[in-house]
Structure formats: structure tokens, C-alpha cells
Design a protein around this motif. Structure first.
Motif: not given
Lengths: 113, 384
Positions: B146, B148, B191, B193, B244, B246, B378, B383-384
Motif C-alpha cells: 500500500g 502512497a 493494502d 490507500l 485492492h 486504491q 493519474r 495517492g495513485l
């Protein structure tokens, strides 16, 4: 002399019986070729989600034939069917028969990239 | 005379030809071809593939991030490979094998650093975005998940084995990040986000019920456990693919989260972190993605339900559509303004393009066992 001959005959007999047993099991339980193709696909793709497309490990451990060397196929079959409690390994019993799980266990133990 | 006309024509044509050769990248994207180890370069406007970049190694579970100019992508491969590709020339610019087994990465908000989360050897490695030279190596004694990009040249990452969150701050000295280590996050984070505003880092837990939210605006960051009891009275269903996180998103002040071990979508009030509703789904959700206008959440599933996609209305929390694009729907990516959605259908070797309102199929692109789809917008999202 006689005794040892009897022993040898008995031993040979047991070996033949065992062979028949193994052959019989494989014969009755082996998935059909189309299903084998599906199972191979499942191992690469779905097992691969955690164990890696090449089975070299990810969130789950490596399950290549080298990594699993020496493991008992029946143990592996049990892990496939019922998972490993306390880990992320789920039981696949809802999606696989015992024969199919055994086929996958043998496949993992013998297949190499 | 004839020659002169020809010369004039050539001259007149020159600037036009040059302009023709130039192009923006705003409507381009990359699709991971996981088994082939290649990337398909796609043009959203044309709804077509325009090229392929090959030789990226094992791309199972691969993801990528874009440079701020939307020209380069950094691809994180399962085999530990970090590859920088140029989507205009469709070539590999640089490639390093930085670990044994990696799971994902992030690019810093200034575009200068690339961080990679590793299963093997664990921890995080940080690279120079230009050269891919190693800048910092941060062992954590655990597999990491995870990762980010937190605003201010920071990265957040969770540790699977030890249940921690580490925040690496590279703003002073990129090579010597200041580390904030938060312990006791929960058992086996699988994970995490970061919300689009960079404020809240949410960690999903596999080893116990519930999730953990970390408010990064507080100093020190404030840790809150939430939904500690979800599904407590229901037997766990097997999880054949980890969800997931995200792309869970805030729609109307609400998070829509995929449950683990339950075939449900959980609706959580973002302010109080309390459950407000649940939606029964067709299977174990993997991605629950809000359409960019936040009006609907689209969900795909783990095997054996990975032929389906369900659409859930944000206002009523009801399933409004169940689509069956085909075998092995692995990922969904929306056009930046939400008009269409691209779906990778792995086992049918194609990407399907649908109108997000009529659900009508608008087009199809051949791809080799496609998984992740990544549009260049993106590059400008946190955060992606």
C-alpha cells in the motif's frame, strides 16, 4: 533359503499390489484433459494472484517444484482444499474436487518453468 | 515551373507535417500484458492500441505511475524490476532490478523520487526519477504494502508482517528520510490507500476485523481503528484474491469499501468513520471504484465471480446493474471525466470499452492477457 524366497515373493507381491493401487487411483481420479488445462490456467492465474504468475512467491510463499521439493503430495492436497488457518491461504474445496486438488499437488511438485 | 510549384508545396507542407508529428499524451494510457511482460500503448480518443513496449520481465501484479509531464511511466514488476518507459517513442529508457519481488510503487509529489515497496527483501527503496539511481534504502523487517505519495516529498507504507505504518519524509535530504513509525496498526495490513487530498491513509487488515485510518494532518499523525466488528457474526468466506484499496473513494462524504471475507460493500461516513450501510454483492469484491463524478461505484470480483461487474448507486446503495463482460475481469479504469470505462478481460485477451451511462459496449481492443489499465491523468492525482 526357503524363507527368504517366500519373503522376496511376498515383497514383490506387495509392490505389485501397491503399483496397481496407485495406477487405479490415478486412473479413476485424473481430471479430463480439458479440465487439466483449466486447472493449469487456475494455478498460473488464480494461485498466481498471491504466489506469483511464475509461482516464485508474493504475498504467499514460493510454490515452484524446487521450493516444494520433499513435500508430501497428500499434505499439499489438504492445504489446497482446506487452506492454512491463520494465513491468507484460503481453502479451495468449494471450487475443486479432491482428485483435482491432488492433481494440482502433483503438478506443482513435478512442473518446472 | 513545375519544380518551383513542387518546392513551394513542400515548403508549405513542412510546418504542417511537423505539427502532425507532435502530439500530446493527455489521452494516452498503458495496459499491462502480464504474461507477455509488455505494455500496450493506447489512445483513448481513437479507442485503439497505437503501439507496444516489450521486455519488462514478470508483470504479474504490475502497476505503474506517470512522470509529471505524462511522457514517462515507471513500471513496478513482480520480479523486482523497475522500468522507465517513454510512451511517445515506445521504448524502455532505463531498467533496474532493484529487489527480488516487488508489489508496487509511488512517485513523489515533485516528480523527483520513485519509491518501491518490496515483498523480497522487504522494506522500501527510493530511486532518482531521472536516472533510476538508488537514493535511499529503508529496510523494515517486513513485506510492505500500500505505498502512497504523501504531499511534501513523503511516502506512506504499511508492513504486512509487523502491522506498522512508516512515513518517510524526503523533503530535507532525499537520501536520509526522516522516519515516523506508527506501531500497532493491526494484524496483516494487506493494502492501503491515501485519499485524494493526501490527508487520510486507510489501511485494510487481513489478520483481524476492521480497518485503520491515519490522519496525516495531525502532528503526530492520529491513528483511529474503525469498523472493528464488521462481519463478526458471519462466518468468513474464502478470499481467492485480495481486495485492492486504491480507488475506494469518497463519494458524497462517504467511503465505499470492499469487505474482506464477506460479499459486501461497506459504506462508511468519512467524518465519524462509522458504518452507515451495506450492499450485498455477487462475490468477493476486489476493486470498488467510484466513477469520477462519484455518482456510482463499480465493483469487480475475485474468482469464481470474476466474469462480472456490478454498478452500485451512491444515493440508494443499491446494485443497479450486473454486467458480464467476460472471463477474468481484472481491472477497470475510467476516462478522467467518467464518460467511459475500460475493462480488462484477461482470459479473453481483450479490453472492453463501455459507456458508463448506457453501459453499451463502445469498442474493444485486442491485448495479451491484460491486467492493469493506467491512463496518463493519474500523473496529476495524489495517492495513485
Amino acid at each position: 533359503m526357503e524363507l527368504s524366497l517366500i519373503r522376496t515373493v511376498l515383497r514383490a507381491g506387495r509392490a505389485v499390489a501397491l503399483l496397481l493401487l496407485v495406477a487405479g487411483a490415478a486412473d479413476a481420479g485424473s481430471p479430463l484433459p480439458e479440465r487439466q488445462a483449466e486447472l493449469r490456467h487456475m494455478v498460473r492465474q488464480d494461485c498466481g494472484s498471491c504466489h506469483g504468475l511464475r509461482l516464485t512467491g508474493g504475498l504467499g510463499r514460493a510454490i515452484t517444484s524446487e521450493a516444494l521439493a520433499g513435500r508430501d503430495p497428500v499434505d499439499l492436497m489438504d492445504v489446497i482444499l482446506d487452506g492454512m488457518p491463520g494465513t491468507a491461504m484460503p481453502g479451495w474445496r468449494p471450487l475443486l474436487t479432491e482428485e483435482e486438488a491432488r492433481w494440482i499437488a502433483d503438478y506443482l511438485l513435478t512442473e518446472s518453468e | 515551373m513545375m519544380l518551383k510549384v513542387l518546392a513551394l508545396t513542400v515548403l508549405a507542407a513542412l510546418p504542417a507535417a511537423a505539427a502532425e508529428d507532435l502530439r500530446g499524451t493527455g489521452d494516452l494510457g498503458l495496459i499491462v500484458e502480464r504474461e507477455a511482460g509488455s505494455l500496450l500503448v493506447v489512445d483513448r480518443s481513437e479507442r485503439a492500441a497505437i503501439g507496444r513496449i516489450e521486455g519488462l520481465g514478470d508483470l504479474s501484479h504490475a502497476s505503474l505511475v506517470y512522470s509529471p509531464d505524462e511522457r514517462f511511466a515507471y513500471v513496478f514488476g513482480r520480479d523486482g524490476g523497475l522500468t522507465k518507459v517513454d510512451i511517445l517513442t515506445r521504448a524502455i529508457v532505463r531498467r533496474v532490478v532493484q529487489g527480488g519481488n516487488s508489489i508496487g510503487g509511488a512517485i513523489s509529489d515533485d516528480g523527483r523520487l520513485i519509491a518501491v515497496a518490496n515483498y523480497e527483501p522487504g522494506g522500501v527503496k527510493v530511486f532518482d526519477a531521472e536516472t533510476l539511481d538508488l537514493v535511499a534504502d529503508v529496510p523494515m523487517g517486513s513485506k510492505t504494502v500500500g505505498i502512497a505519495d504523501v504531499p511534501g516529498s513523503r511516502f506512506a507504507v504499511a508492513t504486512w508482517d509487523t502491522g506498522e505504518v512508516w512515513i518517510l519524509d524526503h523533503s530535507q535530504d532525499p537520501a536520509q528520510p526522516v522516519i515516523t513509525r506508527l506501531e500497532g496498526i493491526g494484524a496483516n495490513p494487506y493494502d492501503a490507500l491515501l485519499t485524494g487530498d493526501g490527508r487520510t491513509y486507510i489501511v485494510g487488515l487481513f489478520g483481524e476485523k476492521g480497518l485503520t485510518a491515519i490522519d496525516l494532518w495531525q502532528d503526530p499523525p492520529q491513528v483511529t481503528r474503525f469498523l472493528p466488528d464488521y462481519g463478526k457474526n458471519q462466518p468468513d468466506l474464502p478470499v481467492y484474491k485480495m481486495p485492492h484499496l486504491q480507488g475506494w473513494t469518497l463519494a458524497d462524504g462517504v467511503f465505499a469499501l470492499p469487505a474482506v471475507g464477506l460479499h459486501q460493500l461497506l459504506w462508511v461516513d468519512a467524518e465519524g468513520l462509522t458504518e452507515i450501510a451495506r450492499t450485498d454483492l455477487a462475490g468477493q469484491p476486489v476493486f470498488a471504484l467510484a466513477r469520477p463524478d462519484k455518482r456510482e461505484v463499480w465493483v469487480n470480483f475475485a474468482p469464481p465471480d470474476n466474469d462480472k461487474v456490478q454498478v452500485v448507486d451512491v444515493l440508494t446503495q443499491q446494485v443497479t446493474d450486473t454486467l458480464t463482460p467476460g472471463k477474468g475481469v481484472l481491472h477497470m479504469e475510467f476516462a478522467p471525466r467518467g464518460r467511459e470505462v475500460w475493462l480488462s478481460v484477461r482470459d479473453e485477451n481483450r479490453v472492453e470499452i463501455r459507456d458508463t451511462r448506457s453501459r453499451e459496449v463502445l469498442g474493444e481492443i485486442e491485448a495479451r492477457a491484460p491486467s492493469g489499465i493506467f491512463f496518463t491523468d493519474r500523473a496529476h492525482r495524489t495517492g495513485l
